[in-house]
Write an enzyme that holds these catalytic residues in place. Structure first.
Site, mmCIF file in Angstrom:
data_model
loop_
_atom_site.group_PDB
_atom_site.id
_atom_site.type_symbol
_atom_site.label_atom_id
_atom_site.label_comp_id
_atom_site.label_asym_id
_atom_site.label_seq_id
_atom_site.Cartn_x
_atom_site.Cartn_y
_atom_site.Cartn_z
ATOM 1 N N GLU A 44 0.830 -1.209 0.000
ATOM 2 C CA GLU A 44 0.000 0.000 0.000
ATOM 3 C C GLU A 44 0.863 1.256 0.000
ATOM 4 O O GLU A 44 2.057 1.223 0.315
ATOM 5 C CB GLU A 44 -0.936 -0.040 1.210
ATOM 6 C CG GLU A 44 -1.868 -1.248 1.121
ATOM 7 C CD GLU A 44 -2.906 -1.334 2.217
ATOM 8 O OE1 GLU A 44 -2.760 -0.651 3.258
ATOM 9 O OE2 GLU A 44 -3.867 -2.097 2.035
ATOM 10 N N ALA A 46 0.691 5.678 0.831
ATOM 11 C CA ALA A 46 -0.020 6.810 1.425
ATOM 12 C C ALA A 46 -0.831 7.537 0.349
ATOM 13 O O ALA A 46 -1.854 8.147 0.638
ATOM 14 C CB ALA A 46 0.974 7.766 2.084
ATOM 15 N N CYS A 53 -1.926 -4.729 -5.697
ATOM 16 C CA CYS A 53 -2.454 -5.972 -5.120
ATOM 17 C C CYS A 53 -1.393 -7.072 -5.158
ATOM 18 O O CYS A 53 -0.451 -7.032 -5.966
ATOM 19 C CB CYS A 53 -3.656 -6.449 -5.917
ATOM 20 S SG CYS A 53 -5.105 -5.391 -5.823
ATOM 21 N N GLU A 55 -1.723 -10.105 -6.283
ATOM 22 C CA GLU A 55 -1.725 -10.839 -7.553
ATOM 23 C C GLU A 55 -0.886 -10.106 -8.599
ATOM 24 O O GLU A 55 -0.077 -10.699 -9.309
ATOM 25 C CB GLU A 55 -3.160 -10.971 -8.107
ATOM 26 C CG GLU A 55 -4.113 -11.723 -7.196
ATOM 27 C CD GLU A 55 -4.843 -10.810 -6.210
ATOM 28 O OE1 GLU A 55 -4.222 -9.862 -5.692
ATOM 29 O OE2 GLU A 55 -6.026 -11.059 -5.960
ATOM 30 N N CYS A 86 -9.484 -8.819 -7.474
ATOM 31 C CA CYS A 86 -10.216 -7.636 -7.925
ATOM 32 C C CYS A 86 -10.250 -7.596 -9.455
ATOM 33 O O CYS A 86 -9.547 -8.356 -10.144
ATOM 34 C CB CYS A 86 -9.567 -6.363 -7.367
ATOM 35 S SG CYS A 86 -8.100 -5.826 -8.260
ATOM 36 N N CYS A 89 -6.878 -7.009 -11.292
ATOM 37 C CA CYS A 89 -6.012 -8.202 -11.307
ATOM 38 C C CYS A 89 -6.544 -9.246 -12.281
ATOM 39 O O CYS A 89 -5.771 -9.907 -12.981
ATOM 40 C CB CYS A 89 -5.877 -8.773 -9.897
ATOM 41 S SG CYS A 89 -4.914 -7.695 -8.824
HETATM 42 N N1 THU Z 1 -6.054 -6.482 -2.502
HETATM 43 C C1 THU Z 1 -5.267 -7.421 -3.080
HETATM 44 O O1 THU Z 1 -4.084 -7.541 -2.748
HETATM 45 N N2 THU Z 1 -5.797 -8.207 -4.033
HETATM 46 C C2 THU Z 1 -7.086 -8.123 -4.487
HETATM 47 O O2 THU Z 1 -7.435 -8.773 -5.444
HETATM 48 C C3 THU Z 1 -8.033 -7.245 -3.794
HETATM 49 C C4 THU Z 1 -7.449 -6.267 -2.844
HETATM 50 C C5 THU Z 1 -5.466 -5.590 -1.495
HETATM 51 C C6 THU Z 1 -5.293 -4.168 -1.935
HETATM 52 C C7 THU Z 1 -5.290 -3.434 -0.612
HETATM 53 O O3 THU Z 1 -3.970 -3.399 -0.099
HETATM 54 C C8 THU Z 1 -6.145 -4.290 0.301
HETATM 55 O O4 THU Z 1 -6.272 -5.553 -0.341
HETATM 56 C C9 THU Z 1 -7.515 -3.727 0.566
HETATM 57 O O5 THU Z 1 -8.163 -3.398 -0.608
#
Ligand code: THU
Length: 134
Positions: A44, A46, A53, A55, A86, A89
């Site tokens: 993540e 800021a 993500c 994936e 998501c 991805c």
């Molecule tokens: N996230 C993933 O790593 N993969 C996904 O397919 C959905 C969301 C992460 C992004 C973010 O750091 C956290 O989950 C919350 O959305």
């Protein structure tokens, strides 16, 4: 490499997640057709939209190392509810094959598998740019 082994690797990768904002850890482990494994975790920022993500971290590592032959990817997010990939991805996965197997796991005993085609039906892919629209 079977699905359970790949899930275990994804669980390990999840430990590296950098999630100071959501506190939601995700790990991924991708297997190529030639047997190579690439891991990913969510990272993540800021500046929230800069977040990547798990994936896509794994896909980027794989493709940037010269491998595009993705066979399957295991994803571990929440342990109490399956965390499906998501849309962004899914879109990047289908770029590298309609038949990629997506393993969505709570743990090594509770998981489901789908093809990326099932998760992104009627998606826009590389083939769509091969038709002329000029
Ligand atoms: N996230 C993933 O790593 N993969 C996904 O397919 C959905 C969301 C992460 C992004 C973010 O750091 C956290 O989950 C919350 O959305």
């Amino acid at each position: 490499m079977n699905n359970i082994e790949l899930i275990r690797i994804a669980e390990d990768a999840k430990k590296n997640a950098y999630v100071p904002y959501s506190k939601f850890r995700v790990g991924a482990a991708l297997l190529t057709k030639s047997g190579k494994v690439y891991t990913g975790c969510n990272i993540e920022s800021a500046s929230y939209p800069a977040t990547i993500c798990a994936e896509r971290t794994a896909i980027v590592k794989c493709v940037s190392e010269g491998n595009k032959d993705i066979a399957k990817i295991a994803i571990v997010g929440s342990e109490s509810k399956l965390s499906f990939p998501c849309g962004i991805c899914r879109q990047l996965l289908i770029e590298f094959g309609n038949d990629i197997e997506v393993i969505v796991a709570k743990n090594v005993k509770e998981y489901v598998t789908y093809s990326i085609d099932e998760l992104l039906p009627k998606g826009f892919g590389p083939e769509d740019l091969r038709c002329s629209n000029v």
